[in-house]
Motif scaffolding. Sequence first.
Motif, PDB file in Angstrom:
ATOM      1  N   GLN A  27       0.764  -1.195  -0.090  1.00 13.09           N
ATOM      2  CA  GLN A  27      -0.069   0.101  -0.119  1.00 13.09           C
ATOM      3  C   GLN A  27       0.899   1.132   0.202  1.00 13.09           C
ATOM      4  OE1 GLN A  27      -2.663  -0.773   3.364  1.00 13.09           O
ATOM      5  NE2 GLN A  27      -4.327  -1.253   2.105  1.00 13.09           N
ATOM      6  N   HIS A  31       1.284   4.498  -3.741  1.00 16.93           N
ATOM      7  CA  HIS A  31       1.339   5.823  -3.623  1.00 16.93           C
ATOM      8  C   HIS A  31       2.027   6.465  -4.778  1.00 16.93           C
ATOM      9  CE1 HIS A  31      -1.470   6.253  -0.269  1.00 16.93           C
ATOM     10  NE2 HIS A  31      -0.786   5.327   0.354  1.00 16.93           N
ATOM     11  N   ASP A  49      -3.456   7.591 -11.376  1.00 10.60           N
ATOM     12  CA  ASP A  49      -2.587   6.894 -10.255  1.00 10.60           C
ATOM     13  C   ASP A  49      -3.162   5.610 -10.019  1.00 10.60           C
ATOM     14  OD1 ASP A  49      -5.285   6.877  -8.919  1.00 10.60           O
ATOM     15  OD2 ASP A  49      -4.621   8.739  -7.432  1.00 10.60           O
ATOM     16  N   SER A  50      -2.553   4.945  -8.896  1.00 16.44           N
ATOM     17  CA  SER A  50      -2.693   3.438  -8.737  1.00 16.44           C
ATOM     18  C   SER A  50      -4.336   3.215  -8.524  1.00 16.44           C
ATOM     19  CB  SER A  50      -2.062   2.984  -7.482  1.00 16.44           C
ATOM     20  OG  SER A  50      -2.541   3.537  -6.534  1.00 16.44           O
ATOM     21  N   ARG A  51      -5.113   4.030  -8.410  1.00 17.04           N
ATOM     22  CA  ARG A  51      -6.766   3.991  -8.222  1.00 17.04           C
ATOM     23  C   ARG A  51      -7.199   4.435  -9.474  1.00 17.04           C
ATOM     24  NH1 ARG A  51      -7.922   8.095  -4.456  1.00 17.04           N
ATOM     25  NH2 ARG A  51      -6.302   9.276  -5.315  1.00 17.04           N
ATOM     26  N   ARG A  84      -6.176   3.729 -17.131  1.00 19.98           N
ATOM     27  CA  ARG A  84      -6.770   2.913 -15.762  1.00 19.98           C
ATOM     28  C   ARG A  84      -6.490   1.555 -16.215  1.00 19.98           C
ATOM     29  NH1 ARG A  84     -12.136   6.787 -15.454  1.00 19.98           N
ATOM     30  NH2 ARG A  84     -11.215   8.272 -14.127  1.00 19.98           N
ATOM     31  N   THR A  91      -1.736  -2.584 -10.117  1.00 18.50           N
ATOM     32  CA  THR A  91      -1.993  -2.802  -8.797  1.00 18.50           C
ATOM     33  C   THR A  91      -2.307  -4.138  -8.440  1.00 18.50           C
ATOM     34  OG1 THR A  91      -3.042  -0.293  -8.827  1.00 18.50           O
ATOM     35  CG2 THR A  91      -4.017  -2.056  -7.191  1.00 18.50           C
ATOM     36  N   LEU A 109     -12.021  -6.290  -8.435  1.00 18.25           N
ATOM     37  CA  LEU A 109     -11.875  -4.747  -8.303  1.00 18.25           C
ATOM     38  C   LEU A 109     -12.740  -3.915  -9.038  1.00 18.25           C
ATOM     39  CD1 LEU A 109      -8.038  -4.709  -7.843  1.00 18.25           C
ATOM     40  CD2 LEU A 109      -9.720  -4.282  -6.144  1.00 18.25           C
TER      41      LEU A 109
END
Length: 148
Positions: A27, A31, A49-51, A84, A91, A109
Amino acid sequence: MSSPLSNQVEQALAELERQKAAIDEIQGGLHSVHSTVTAKNRAVSVTVDSRGAVTAVKFPTSAYRSMAGPELGELLVDTIETARGEAMARTVAAFESLLPAGLPMVDLLTGGADPEHGPLPMDKLLAEMFRTAGPDDDPTPPTPAGGR
């Protein structure tokens, strides 16, 4: 003298601590993970980003100026979705080492794992979890009381 059950509990707690430390490390590393994709025509570049949240949109060339609005909009949407997808893959790859083999992480996910359209392969997942518990353990999950 400690009992076999006490030893098993201690081993399980130690494994839980190892897993927690590994998750915390992953985790923390997420970031800094970003995925940047540039469209084939180089008109737009998107960073997520990772999300999967869009963090930057750039126009590396002036090609976007000659594009019609709907064409540029479609290019943006396609480029964002590609970025994405790459971020999601990175991820998932980061967490795969902690999960049972065969777990459809991307589907979980993204909401693609839909019990109404077919169950998750729980029998295989449980068997894998029990197999990783130890070499002397029974590789099949216990049958519920009253079950077959």
